[in-house]
Motif scaffolding. Structure first.
Motif, PDB file in Angstrom:
ATOM      1  N   SER A 149      45.340 -15.639  -2.965  1.00 26.76           N
ATOM      2  CA  SER A 149      45.566 -16.240  -4.272  1.00 26.76           C
ATOM      3  C   SER A 149      47.029 -16.669  -4.339  1.00 26.76           C
ATOM      4  O   SER A 149      47.919 -15.851  -4.092  1.00 26.76           O
ATOM      5  N   GLU A 160      40.162 -24.180   3.551  1.00 29.71           N
ATOM      6  CA  GLU A 160      39.403 -24.313   2.305  1.00 29.71           C
ATOM      7  C   GLU A 160      40.349 -24.467   1.126  1.00 29.71           C
ATOM      8  O   GLU A 160      41.526 -24.110   1.226  1.00 29.71           O
ATOM      9  N   GLY A 189      47.889 -12.556  -4.367  1.00 24.61           N
ATOM     10  CA  GLY A 189      46.775 -11.696  -3.961  1.00 24.61           C
ATOM     11  C   GLY A 189      46.331 -12.019  -2.542  1.00 24.61           C
ATOM     12  O   GLY A 189      46.452 -13.149  -2.086  1.00 24.61           O
ATOM     13  N   LEU A 244      42.741 -13.275 -11.088  1.00 21.42           N
ATOM     14  CA  LEU A 244      42.880 -14.121  -9.903  1.00 21.42           C
ATOM     15  C   LEU A 244      43.780 -13.501  -8.839  1.00 21.42           C
ATOM     16  O   LEU A 244      43.704 -13.844  -7.668  1.00 21.42           O
ATOM     17  N   ALA A 245      44.647 -12.595  -9.278  1.00 19.01           N
ATOM     18  CA  ALA A 245      45.534 -11.945  -8.315  1.00 19.01           C
ATOM     19  C   ALA A 245      44.820 -10.826  -7.574  1.00 19.01           C
ATOM     20  O   ALA A 245      45.358 -10.267  -6.630  1.00 19.01           O
ATOM     21  N   ASP A 259      30.632 -17.959   5.129  1.00 19.79           N
ATOM     22  CA  ASP A 259      31.098 -18.137   6.504  1.00 19.79           C
ATOM     23  C   ASP A 259      29.860 -18.521   7.312  1.00 19.79           C
ATOM     24  O   ASP A 259      28.932 -19.107   6.780  1.00 19.79           O
ATOM     25  N   TYR A 314      34.017 -22.877   0.029  1.00 24.91           N
ATOM     26  CA  TYR A 314      34.403 -22.064  -1.123  1.00 24.91           C
ATOM     27  C   TYR A 314      34.004 -22.840  -2.383  1.00 24.91           C
ATOM     28  O   TYR A 314      34.217 -24.050  -2.454  1.00 24.91           O
ATOM     29  N   LEU A 350      42.938 -20.650  -4.647  1.00 25.02           N
ATOM     30  CA  LEU A 350      42.224 -19.675  -3.816  1.00 25.02           C
ATOM     31  C   LEU A 350      41.888 -20.381  -2.517  1.00 25.02           C
ATOM     32  O   LEU A 350      41.213 -21.411  -2.520  1.00 25.02           O
ATOM     33  N   THR A 351      42.381 -19.846  -1.421  1.00 23.62           N
ATOM     34  CA  THR A 351      42.166 -20.499  -0.140  1.00 23.62           C
ATOM     35  C   THR A 351      42.169 -19.441   0.950  1.00 23.62           C
ATOM     36  O   THR A 351      42.215 -18.245   0.666  1.00 23.62           O
ATOM     37  N   ASN A 352      42.083 -19.900   2.182  1.00 23.69           N
ATOM     38  CA  ASN A 352      42.168 -18.948   3.279  1.00 23.69           C
ATOM     39  C   ASN A 352      43.466 -19.141   4.047  1.00 23.69           C
ATOM     40  O   ASN A 352      43.867 -20.255   4.360  1.00 23.69           O
ATOM     41  N   ALA A 369      38.505 -11.610   4.718  1.00 24.41           N
ATOM     42  CA  ALA A 369      37.402 -11.997   3.838  1.00 24.41           C
ATOM     43  C   ALA A 369      36.680 -13.239   4.345  1.00 24.41           C
ATOM     44  O   ALA A 369      35.627 -13.598   3.831  1.00 24.41           O
ATOM     45  N   PHE A 370      37.251 -13.898   5.349  1.00 18.57           N
ATOM     46  CA  PHE A 370      36.691 -15.187   5.779  1.00 18.57           C
ATOM     47  C   PHE A 370      36.723 -15.244   7.298  1.00 18.57           C
ATOM     48  O   PHE A 370      37.537 -15.911   7.902  1.00 18.57           O
ATOM     49  N   ASN A 371      35.811 -14.512   7.885  1.00 18.76           N
ATOM     50  CA  ASN A 371      35.902 -14.310   9.326  1.00 18.76           C
ATOM     51  C   ASN A 371      35.571 -15.531  10.161  1.00 18.76           C
ATOM     52  O   ASN A 371      35.760 -15.535  11.373  1.00 18.76           O
ATOM     53  N   VAL A 404      43.104 -10.789   0.195  1.00 21.37           N
ATOM     54  CA  VAL A 404      41.978  -9.957   0.623  1.00 21.37           C
ATOM     55  C   VAL A 404      41.834 -10.151   2.128  1.00 21.37           C
ATOM     56  O   VAL A 404      41.364 -11.180   2.586  1.00 21.37           O
ATOM     57  N   TYR A 411      33.067 -13.044  -5.040  1.00 24.75           N
ATOM     58  CA  TYR A 411      34.266 -12.357  -5.509  1.00 24.75           C
ATOM     59  C   TYR A 411      34.426 -12.552  -7.009  1.00 24.75           C
ATOM     60  O   TYR A 411      34.364 -13.682  -7.498  1.00 24.75           O
ATOM     61  N   PRO A 413      41.055 -10.623  -6.488  1.00 24.98           N
ATOM     62  CA  PRO A 413      39.620 -10.893  -6.333  1.00 24.98           C
ATOM     63  C   PRO A 413      38.916  -9.659  -5.785  1.00 24.98           C
ATOM     64  O   PRO A 413      39.405  -9.022  -4.852  1.00 24.98           O
ATOM     65  N   ASP A 427      42.148 -14.417   5.952  1.00 22.33           N
ATOM     66  CA  ASP A 427      42.319 -13.715   4.679  1.00 22.33           C
ATOM     67  C   ASP A 427      42.037 -14.660   3.515  1.00 22.33           C
ATOM     68  O   ASP A 427      42.376 -15.846   3.572  1.00 22.33           O
ATOM     69  N   LEU A 428      41.441 -14.125   2.470  1.00 21.34           N
ATOM     70  CA  LEU A 428      41.343 -14.859   1.209  1.00 21.34           C
ATOM     71  C   LEU A 428      42.642 -14.614   0.447  1.00 21.34           C
ATOM     72  O   LEU A 428      43.034 -13.464   0.265  1.00 21.34           O
ATOM     73  N   LEU A 430      31.789 -17.775  -1.410  1.00 25.49           N
ATOM     74  CA  LEU A 430      32.192 -18.348  -0.135  1.00 25.49           C
ATOM     75  C   LEU A 430      31.161 -18.051   0.937  1.00 25.49           C
ATOM     76  O   LEU A 430      30.493 -17.025   0.925  1.00 25.49           O
TER      77      LEU A 430
END
Lengths: 189, 253
Positions: free
Chosen positions: A123, A105, A136, B69-70, B57, B46, A114-116, A141-143, A138, B64, B72, A120-121, B55
């Protein structure tokens, strides 16, 4: 939520396994043991979580796109993101490639992608294209990524049976050969 | 028999996907095209609206808060269906495509999208784009991942989003990603080309032309340009006349 998803996936898997078993019958297939089969090794591959700038790369498996200002961002499926300047729209130029394993993404805001990265999400600050910086993350976040992995991950040898990867157990970081393996329903080409 | 059993099932569930592009129609163009707002293609999972990242799935719509941005911060997550594939923002709404329908969510509270309406259709892959009165959804049966039975462009009347209404079905060859710019609708059909429709006449899209010679996957109409995602790169068209895209440059290897 995870439990619900797991339930749905499990039920769906059972349904498909059931359909697939008409030739053998339910019971027999479930007890079917392979004398030898490949079994996934699950774990965390930290090298797959390394994000870095690189020089422009050839486009091989062109993925999704996002644009902001005069820049176009295109996913190189599962590998990263091409950054293309199209200020001169007749002569667009690749500026850089950001290596992001498992990427599918792309969105951008204020010089941050912002991508995967796998599931994981992440930054990624691209203020300096030569020094993309992970700012960053997460986790999990994007299973959806796991589902794709179960399609992609398979042992290297051809014509061998293997245990189909379970998306909820994590990443497949390798394979081992075991004897008398149950559930080795998958087979490589 | 090289079938991968669960893999096959997962393939079905995965159904390659879609996004949300901020395609602009005449009215929406004024606001978004600033230095801060980008746009994605119709195949995206996204999308950013304001300071929020949305987003999807396979099952969930997650929100978020990206003011930082660092860092979310997940504000909400809701299970919305099965086989979710794409997300497309338009004004204060999100249009979400799944393998069996389209969902419209209100962003009145940007941290907690609320379901306003939905409509089901046959099982297929289905990116969606929209303007004030209509939503356009492509359904395709090519490939192995969609399980669809049709190759069509569906037009829904969404003036009443609580009850989207199918008003027109156009048979196509292999419709995929799509985008709207003013009175034009662009539908990617892979190697069958990029088909341009005039959508100025209500809910009756009129096919104007099909651009050939490339493998078109998706588009982003943006700042008077049509940016095309090709299977091997990207290319650009000038949209000074939306119904007559004129080719600019291409980026491949």
């Amino acid at each position: 939520m995870r439990l619900q998803l797991y339930t749905v996936v499990t039920l769906a898997l059972m349904a498909v396994l059931g359909f697939s078993c008409f030739d053998n019958g339910w019971g027999r297939r479930y007890q079917d043991k392979k004398p030898s089969a490949f079994v996934p090794i699950y774990g965390i591959d930290s090298s797959l979580r390394t994000i870095a700038s690189a020089s422009p790369q050839p486009t091989v498996a062109a993925g999704k796109i996002y644009t902001l200002g005069n820049r176009l961002y295109q996913v190189e499926n599962s590998k990263g993101i091409h950054i293309i300047d199209y200020q001169d729209v007749n002569h667009p130029v690749k500026l850089a490639f950001i290596s992001i394993p498992g990427c599918s993404e792309v969105t951008v805001r204020n010089n941050v992608i912002l991508t995967n990265n796998l599931n994981d999400l992440v930054s990624i600050d691209i203020s300096d294209l030569n020094k993309a910086k992970l700012i960053g993350r997460v986790p999990k976040a994007f299973n959806r990524y796991f589902f794709e992995q179960t399609v992609v991950a398979r042992p290297a040898p051809s014509n061998v049976y293997y245990v189909c990867p379970d998306p909820w157990q994590g990443e497949v970081i390798g394979w081992k050969v075991e004897k008398n393996v149950e559930g080795a329903y998958c087979k490589t080409n | 028999m090289k079938i991968i059993l669960p893999g096959r099932l997962l393939l079905l569930m995965i159904i390659l996907a879609v996004i949300a592009s901020c395609s602009k129609d005449g009215n929406s163009e004024a606001a978004p095209d600033t230095a801060n707002n980008g746009a994605g293609g119709s195949l995206a999972r996204y999308t950013i609206v304001g300071d929020y990242l949305y987003l999807v799935d396979d099952y969930n719509l997650d929100v978020y808060d990206c003011h930082d941005l660092a860092n979310p911060v997940r504000k909400s997550s809701q299970q919305i269906g099965f086989g979710i594939e794409t997300i497309y923002p338009f004004r204060d709404k999100l249009f979400i495509g799944s393998s069996n329908g389209m969902y419209v969510y209100s962003l009145e509270d940007p941290t907690a999208p609320k379901l306003e309406g939905s409509v089901t259709h046959v099982r297929a892959c289905d990116p969606v784009v929209a303007n004030d009165s209509a939503a356009y959804v492509t359904l395709r049966n090519f490939g192995t991942t969609c399980g669809g039975s049709e190759n069509v462009l569906n037009v829904y009347d969404v003036k009443n989003v609580q009850n989207p209404r199918l008003v027109r079905t156009v048979t196509m060859k292999s419709p995929g990603g799509l985008g709207i710019h003013r009175s034009a609708l662009y539908v990617c059909e892979g190697q069958n080309g990029l088909t341009v429709f005039d959508i100025s006449k209500g809910y009756e899209p009129v096919e104007i032309r099909t651009l050939k010679g490339k493998d078109y996957q998706d588009v982003i109409p943006y700042n008077g340009l049509l940016i095309c995602h090709l299977s091997d790169g990207i290319c650009f068209y000038d949209l000074s006349d939306p119904l007559h895209p004129v080719e600019y440059g291409t980026v491949k290897n």
